[in-house]
Design an enzyme around this catalytic site. Structure first.
Site, PDB file in Angstrom:
ATOM      1  N   HIS A   1       0.895  -1.263  -0.084  1.00  0.00           N
ATOM      2  CA  HIS A   1       0.195  -0.057  -0.164  1.00  0.00           C
ATOM      3  C   HIS A   1       0.686   1.297  -0.052  1.00  0.00           C
ATOM      4  O   HIS A   1       0.990   2.314   1.136  1.00  0.00           O
ATOM      5  CB  HIS A   1      -0.962  -0.048   1.405  1.00  0.00           C
TER       6      HIS A   1
ATOM      7  N   GLU B   1      -0.533   1.163  -5.320  1.00  0.00           N
ATOM      8  CA  GLU B   1      -0.589   0.046  -4.524  1.00  0.00           C
ATOM      9  C   GLU B   1      -0.311  -1.153  -5.565  1.00  0.00           C
ATOM     10  O   GLU B   1      -1.272  -1.789  -6.311  1.00  0.00           O
ATOM     11  CB  GLU B   1      -1.531  -0.302  -3.892  1.00  0.00           C
TER      12      GLU B   1
END
Ligand code: TA6
Length: 306
Positions: free
Chosen positions: A180, A280
């Site tokens: 992330h 991500e």
């Protein structure tokens, strides 16, 4: 949020390294790397990289100025590891969903205490590996059993991160995940992502409907999409371009909270949405993975310069 857990007793060897040393960030232990060519900070909780910069450069990652470093609390920024599910468990495919035993977004790895596996240093790079044995200690959170190994390789080229999952159970294991990555930008309205043109994406803000991307990705407000593509990307921001090259992935999540959601986010200043974005590298949505007993899968990203 599950409390801070360790899958094994902490093996903390004294810092016998040349460039790497133990530090404390808030209430959390971290490894700080001060190499002539770069610096980095890696928190043991979550195997969470919070800082990386080549010498004489500003940080390549975005870290919230109000991030908190507390046991069991997700850190806002850097590269959180979303594992062994991505996002809302109820939004995952049934095979993944049925292993998740909590409603927490992004799994439990990012708030669990990982064990230091290895530190390797050279004149050109530093490599640090951390492991999480998601065994019966996590039985109230997850029905799976797996070993996660996160390996970070720092050099003047950038950051290579590889997250390898090995199925330790007797049964097939379905899981989703994402690296992330929070990136800084001087101005989100003058930021674009190249490399996702012509790919399909799920717009989570439009009832999770399918769309087609035409040309660069621009940001005109809250953006939260799962692209069904993992082509090499360029994140073009004012004054700098970052490249992201994925391995073991066929999906990419792009997120900016915009002003309204920013005001609701924890550890996130209301105006911070203007100076950050998340790109991500993932196995999300239909790109979830299934491992048979003993099988492994590696999700990785190289964050570099153009
Ligand atoms: O990666 C995008 C996303 O799933 C968004 O929906 C938003 O919730 C973001 O992650 C942040 O999640 P977090 O749990 O870290 O606040």
């Amino acid at each position: 949020m599950p409390e801070n857990r360790s899958s094994s007793p902490r093996t903390r060897t004294p810092g016998q390294w040349s460039f790497t040393r133990w530090v404390t960030l808030g209430h959390l232990e971290a490894l700080e790397v001060h190499h002539p060519l770069f610096s980095a900070t890696l928190v043991l909780q979550g195997a969470h990289l919070v800082r990386f910069a080549p010498a004489d450069e500003t940080d390549w990652l975005w870290l919230s100025p109000t991030a908190r470093f507390e046991p069991g609390r997700a850190i806002r920024g850097g590269i959180p590891l979303c594992w062994p599910w991505f996002g809302d468990p109820s939004r995952n495919p049934p095979a993944v969903r049925r292993h998740a035993l909590t409603h927490d977004a992004h799994g439990f790895a990012r708030t669990a205490l990982w064990a230091l596996a290895d530190v390797r240093e050279s004149a050109h790079e530093v490599e640090i590996s951390l492991s999480l044995n998601a065994n019966q200690d996590f039985a109230d959170l997850w029905a799976g059993r797996a070993l996660a190994l996160a390996t970070f390789r720092f050099s003047v080229r950038g950051v290579e991160l590889a997250l390898t999952t090995t199925n330790l159970s007797e049964h097939p294991l379905a899981f989703s995940q994402a690296l992330h990555t929070y990136l800084p930008t001087a101005d989100i309205t003058r930021t674009r992502i190249l490399g996702l043109g012509h790919s399909q994406y799920i717009d989570t803000l439009d009832d999770w409907s399918e769309h087609t991307q035409y040309g660069p990705v621009y940001f005109t407000g809250e953006t939260d999409r799962i692209y069904e593509s993992a082509e090499p990307l360029q994140v073009v921001t004012p004054g700098r371009t970052r490249t992201l090259t994925a391995v073991g992935s066929d999906s990419t999540v792009v997120w900016n909270p915009g002003p309204e959601k920013a005001a609701r986010l924890s550890d996130f200043p209301d105006s911070a949405w203007k100076t950050m974005l998340c790109v991500e590298t993932a196995n999300a949505g239909g790109d979830y993975r299934v491992l048979n007993k003993g099988q492994s899968h590696t999700l990785g990203v190289l964050i570099g310069r153009k």
